[in-house]
Design a protein around this motif. Sequence first.
Motif, PDB file in Angstrom:
ATOM      1  N   VAL A  77       0.858  -1.183   0.000  1.00  0.00           N
ATOM      2  CA  VAL A  77       0.000   0.000   0.000  1.00  0.00           C
ATOM      3  C   VAL A  77       0.895   1.234   0.000  1.00  0.00           C
ATOM      4  O   VAL A  77       1.810   1.346   0.831  1.00  0.00           O
ATOM      5  N   ILE A  78       0.649   2.142  -0.941  1.00  0.00           N
ATOM      6  CA  ILE A  78       1.403   3.402  -0.993  1.00  0.00           C
ATOM      7  C   ILE A  78       0.440   4.524  -0.608  1.00  0.00           C
ATOM      8  O   ILE A  78      -0.527   4.794  -1.320  1.00  0.00           O
ATOM      9  N   ASN A  79       0.695   5.150   0.525  1.00  0.00           N
ATOM     10  CA  ASN A  79      -0.214   6.193   1.005  1.00  0.00           C
ATOM     11  C   ASN A  79       0.288   7.581   0.603  1.00  0.00           C
ATOM     12  O   ASN A  79       1.163   8.153   1.246  1.00  0.00           O
ATOM     13  N   CYS A  80      -0.304   8.108  -0.478  1.00  0.00           N
ATOM     14  CA  CYS A  80       0.044   9.453  -0.963  1.00  0.00           C
ATOM     15  C   CYS A  80      -0.973  10.500  -0.503  1.00  0.00           C
ATOM     16  O   CYS A  80      -0.789  11.685  -0.760  1.00  0.00           O
ATOM     17  N   ALA A  81      -2.067  10.048   0.110  1.00  0.00           N
ATOM     18  CA  ALA A  81      -3.157  10.969   0.444  1.00  0.00           C
ATOM     19  C   ALA A  81      -2.744  11.875   1.606  1.00  0.00           C
ATOM     20  O   ALA A  81      -2.205  11.406   2.607  1.00  0.00           O
ATOM     21  N   ALA A  82      -2.984  13.174   1.455  1.00  0.00           N
ATOM     22  CA  ALA A  82      -2.647  14.111   2.532  1.00  0.00           C
ATOM     23  C   ALA A  82      -3.307  15.456   2.278  1.00  0.00           C
ATOM     24  O   ALA A  82      -3.592  15.818   1.130  1.00  0.00           O
ATOM     25  N   LEU A  83      -3.521  16.161   3.377  1.00  0.00           N
ATOM     26  CA  LEU A  83      -3.832  17.588   3.284  1.00  0.00           C
ATOM     27  C   LEU A  83      -2.479  18.267   3.406  1.00  0.00           C
ATOM     28  O   LEU A  83      -1.906  18.346   4.490  1.00  0.00           O
ATOM     29  N   HIS A 121       4.555   4.951   3.350  1.00  0.00           N
ATOM     30  CA  HIS A 121       3.825   6.155   3.771  1.00  0.00           C
ATOM     31  C   HIS A 121       4.633   7.401   3.425  1.00  0.00           C
ATOM     32  O   HIS A 121       5.793   7.532   3.829  1.00  0.00           O
ATOM     33  N   LEU A 122       4.004   8.324   2.702  1.00  0.00           N
ATOM     34  CA  LEU A 122       4.682   9.561   2.308  1.00  0.00           C
ATOM     35  C   LEU A 122       4.603  10.586   3.429  1.00  0.00           C
ATOM     36  O   LEU A 122       3.514  10.965   3.856  1.00  0.00           O
ATOM     37  N   ALA A 166       7.660   1.653   5.400  1.00  0.00           N
ATOM     38  CA  ALA A 166       8.726   2.546   4.953  1.00  0.00           C
ATOM     39  C   ALA A 166       8.130   3.943   4.945  1.00  0.00           C
ATOM     40  O   ALA A 166       7.141   4.195   4.250  1.00  0.00           O
ATOM     41  N   ILE A 167       8.686   4.831   5.746  1.00  0.00           N
ATOM     42  CA  ILE A 167       8.242   6.228   5.808  1.00  0.00           C
ATOM     43  C   ILE A 167       9.222   7.051   4.976  1.00  0.00           C
ATOM     44  O   ILE A 167      10.432   7.044   5.232  1.00  0.00           O
ATOM     45  N   LEU A 168       8.697   7.724   3.966  1.00  0.00           N
ATOM     46  CA  LEU A 168       9.534   8.505   3.049  1.00  0.00           C
ATOM     47  C   LEU A 168       9.311   9.992   3.295  1.00  0.00           C
ATOM     48  O   LEU A 168       8.227  10.513   3.040  1.00  0.00           O
ATOM     49  N   ARG A 169      10.333  10.658   3.816  1.00  0.00           N
ATOM     50  CA  ARG A 169      10.255  12.101   4.051  1.00  0.00           C
ATOM     51  C   ARG A 169      10.649  12.819   2.763  1.00  0.00           C
ATOM     52  O   ARG A 169      11.829  13.001   2.472  1.00  0.00           O
ATOM     53  N   SER A 170       9.636  13.217   2.033  1.00  0.00           N
ATOM     54  CA  SER A 170       9.871  13.820   0.728  1.00  0.00           C
ATOM     55  C   SER A 170      10.015  15.331   0.841  1.00  0.00           C
ATOM     56  O   SER A 170       9.367  15.969   1.665  1.00  0.00           O
ATOM     57  N   SER A 171      10.839  15.887  -0.020  1.00  0.00           N
ATOM     58  CA  SER A 171      10.910  17.343  -0.162  1.00  0.00           C
ATOM     59  C   SER A 171       9.877  17.768  -1.214  1.00  0.00           C
ATOM     60  O   SER A 171       8.974  16.996  -1.560  1.00  0.00           O
ATOM     61  N   ILE A 172      10.005  18.987  -1.725  1.00  0.00           N
ATOM     62  CA  ILE A 172       9.128  19.452  -2.807  1.00  0.00           C
ATOM     63  C   ILE A 172       9.257  18.480  -3.974  1.00  0.00           C
ATOM     64  O   ILE A 172      10.362  18.185  -4.436  1.00  0.00           O
ATOM     65  N   ILE A 173       8.135  17.958  -4.446  1.00  0.00           N
ATOM     66  CA  ILE A 173       8.142  17.035  -5.589  1.00  0.00           C
ATOM     67  C   ILE A 173       7.854  17.838  -6.855  1.00  0.00           C
ATOM     68  O   ILE A 173       6.870  18.579  -6.914  1.00  0.00           O
ATOM     69  N   TYR A 174       8.716  17.697  -7.851  1.00  0.00           N
ATOM     70  CA  TYR A 174       8.492  18.413  -9.113  1.00  0.00           C
ATOM     71  C   TYR A 174       8.676  17.456 -10.277  1.00  0.00           C
ATOM     72  O   TYR A 174       9.244  16.372 -10.127  1.00  0.00           O
ATOM     73  N   GLY A 175       8.193  17.868 -11.441  1.00  0.00           N
ATOM     74  CA  GLY A 175       8.315  17.033 -12.624  1.00  0.00           C
ATOM     75  C   GLY A 175       7.214  17.361 -13.605  1.00  0.00           C
ATOM     76  O   GLY A 175       6.525  18.375 -13.478  1.00  0.00           O
TER      77      GLY A 175
END
Length: 316
Positions: A77-83, A121-122, A166-175
């Motif tokens: 499960v990849i959790n991208c959902a967020a406010l 989890h993002l 796996a908790i991924l601490r992402s920065s600004i995502i661009y592309g």
Amino acid sequence: MSKKRLLIVGGTGYLGQHLLQSFTVHSPFALAFTHHSVPPPHALLDAIPHALPFQVDLRSGDGLDAVSHAFGQPDVVINCAALSVPRACEIDPEAAVSVNVPIALVKWLSSFGESNTLLIHLSTDQVYEGTKSFYKEEDETVPVNVYGKSKVEAEKFVSENCPNFAILRSSIIYGPQTISPVPKSLPIQWMDTVLAKGEALNFFYDEFRCPVYVKDLIKVIDALSNQWISERKQLQLVLNVGGSDRVSRAQMAEAVAHARGYVTSLIKPVSASTVDRGVKSPADISMDITKLIQTLGISPVSYTKGVSLTLDEACS
């Protein structure tokens, strides 16, 4: 042998759509995704005909039973959902916590009994305080705004209640833009648009991030998913997922100007302290990504390279 199942939570958002597109093209997985209120756009559904859509309210868990019945227990499960808009979180802290802390999702996963699911989890670089450069994963998390606080709470909940994560601490995502364009402004595309008009604009010179190219983030998620499927070894991992460069907002804009041949004098460096954005923003949350490179062998592209790839795709 039946296909392994992968569920993308928040599949109609920016990262969610890119993940669906990537996993549709080359993937050993059966795919499903969740969306919240509106039906998924036709352009997205047409591009990913084999992915099953499910309407789910993450705050209550409504809709997750339908996933169980029609799709089954996911392997990943990849959790991208967020406010994820900091100002919106500041205005409504209760909504921020109810969406960003995945209580219903984790309880649903635990209902399957066996720990045969990996939750990716993002999270965010905004869990850090922003008073130094190149934060490491083990550094204390002292967020300065509601968004960061809700994501720290989410990390704590996931790590205490999930056997495999796996908790991924992402920065600004661009592309590149998504198959079905997302309503929010994309950083590189926005800078390109405003600079193309030839008008001077202010950019912060003293707020630093490590923006990550979306396809590098997908490589990380793909590697973790495949590692779990092939090894089934318990994973409890927190990773900084930023790009390879620490850049200010002004430097971000300058890279776009150089790539496009715009006049860089249009970029007026100002201090972040001169603008009231209705929310406190950390000054320097650049991240050390040594652990990412050592753990997965993935080195993100440079920011200038990522900008070129983003703009090249916009022109093609």
